[in-house]
Design an enzyme around this catalytic site. Structure first.
Site, PDB file in Angstrom:
ATOM      1  N   ASP A 150      70.967 -65.806 -13.004  1.00  0.00           N
ATOM      2  CA  ASP A 150      71.013 -66.684 -14.176  1.00  0.00           C
ATOM      3  C   ASP A 150      72.105 -67.743 -14.091  1.00  0.00           C
ATOM      4  O   ASP A 150      72.114 -68.692 -14.884  1.00  0.00           O
ATOM      5  CB  ASP A 150      71.237 -65.860 -15.448  1.00  0.00           C
ATOM      6  CG  ASP A 150      70.027 -65.025 -15.834  1.00  0.00           C
ATOM      7  OD1 ASP A 150      68.951 -65.232 -15.238  1.00  0.00           O
ATOM      8  OD2 ASP A 150      70.163 -64.171 -16.732  1.00  0.00           O
TER       9      ASP A 150
ATOM     10  N   LYS B 112      72.290 -67.463 -23.866  1.00  0.00           N
ATOM     11  CA  LYS B 112      70.919 -67.980 -23.710  1.00  0.00           C
ATOM     12  C   LYS B 112      69.937 -67.006 -24.342  1.00  0.00           C
ATOM     13  O   LYS B 112      70.205 -65.823 -24.537  1.00  0.00           O
ATOM     14  CB  LYS B 112      70.581 -68.203 -22.227  1.00  0.00           C
ATOM     15  CG  LYS B 112      70.590 -66.962 -21.339  1.00  0.00           C
ATOM     16  CD  LYS B 112      69.292 -66.190 -21.286  1.00  0.00           C
ATOM     17  CE  LYS B 112      69.359 -65.032 -20.308  1.00  0.00           C
ATOM     18  NZ  LYS B 112      68.233 -64.074 -20.462  1.00  0.00           N
TER      19      LYS B 112
END
Length: 292
Positions: A137, A12
């Site tokens: 996350d 990401k």
């Protein structure tokens, strides 16, 4: 033998990262936009129906003995009361200490894959709740879409439908040096009171919005980041660090030719020995959700 082959765990990027405050327990309150990119770790899962043993084979020899992959598998096995085991092979490609979420993505892909392999049929919300115990996350990766992120990273608003981001390519570079997340967030010079932004203001210009407030601290702690950013800015790229670093990225303008990109990649490899650079696409959905 039952196997799940080639389960992808995408990295990401944080398109921006603001800190809006600090909770009483010391956790930082964030605003960010997380996007999935096609820089992948690859995992393979083999069911052990007659044993509850969980084992992991590292095909690249870069993982610690007990990483988030093993912890995720053990957490799901215990929470669901599973009596079966699994053998997991890992091809590690996402750089560590990069701010690209590689460990969290591996954990999320492990939970999603074992949910299918062990035939648990847990909902995404239930997997996300378990994933949050492994890292802030992890729920983002389980959610499977780009997201507007708030709180300590657990409040996710999918960037889909009218909020969906336009297609984009990114030049992503991880210098040889890495950074400790805890060292960045504990720095006394870190700016912790950025004013709150809105999703609507972000989606007006998603690839040219805000800043990463961790970047200034990171550049002081790691001169290689500062040199890399200067190098790319000289070549007309608008560069931002992702997460707590040390990787940086720049949106590739449509006017930049492939020849120019290849020249820049060659220069990076020459001038920043040990770095890893890749041209990545922004994804709209986690690849595991496309494989049904």
């Amino acid at each position: 033998m039952v196997r799940l082959e080639n389960v992808l765990a995408p990295a990401k990027l944080n398109l921006f990262l603001h800190i809006t405050g600090v909770r009483s327990d010391g956790y930082h309150l964030l605003q960010s936009a997380f996007v999935l990119i096609d820089w992948y770790d690859v995992l393979h899962f083999e069911l052990r129906p007659n044993s509850n043993q969980i084992s992991r084979e590292d095909l690249t020899q870069v993982l610690p003995e007990r990483d988030l992959i093993v912890r995720a598998a053990q957490a799901l096995q215990q929470a669901a009361g599973v009596q079966q085991g699994v053998h997991i092979q890992v091809e590690k490609n996402i750089p560590a200490e990069a701010g690209m979420g590689g460990g969290s993505s591996d954990a999320a892909s492990t939970l999603m894959a074992l949910n299918r392999l062990w035939q648990l049929n847990w909902s995404s919300a239930r997997l996300q709740q378990l994933g949050l115990t492994l890292g802030a996350d992890v729920p983002f990766f389980i959610g499977g879409t780009n997201a507007w992120v708030e709180g300590i990273g657990e409040q996710l608003t999918p960037l889909t439908g009218a909020l969906a981001l336009p297609e984009a390519r990114m030049l992503v570079v991880k210098p040889q040096a890495g950074l400790s997340t805890s060292a960045i967030f504990s720095d006394p010079n870190l700016k912790r009171s950025k004013s709150c932004a809105t999703i609507s203001s972000f989606t007006d210009s998603p690839y040219d919005f805000g800043c990463n407030v961790l970047q200034e601290v990171a550049e002081r702690k790691c001169s290689e980041i500062k040199k890399l950013i200067f190098f790319l800015k000289q070549r007309k790229f608008q560069v931002t660090m992702t997460g707590s670093g040390s990787a940086v990225f720049a949106k590739i303008d449509d006017t930049i030719s492939d020849v120019k990109l290849n020249e820049v990649l060659m220069q990076i490899n020459t001038e920043f020995i040990g770095s890893k650079a890749k041209i990545c696409k922004v994804l709209s959905v986690h690849p595991f959700l496309d494989v049904r």
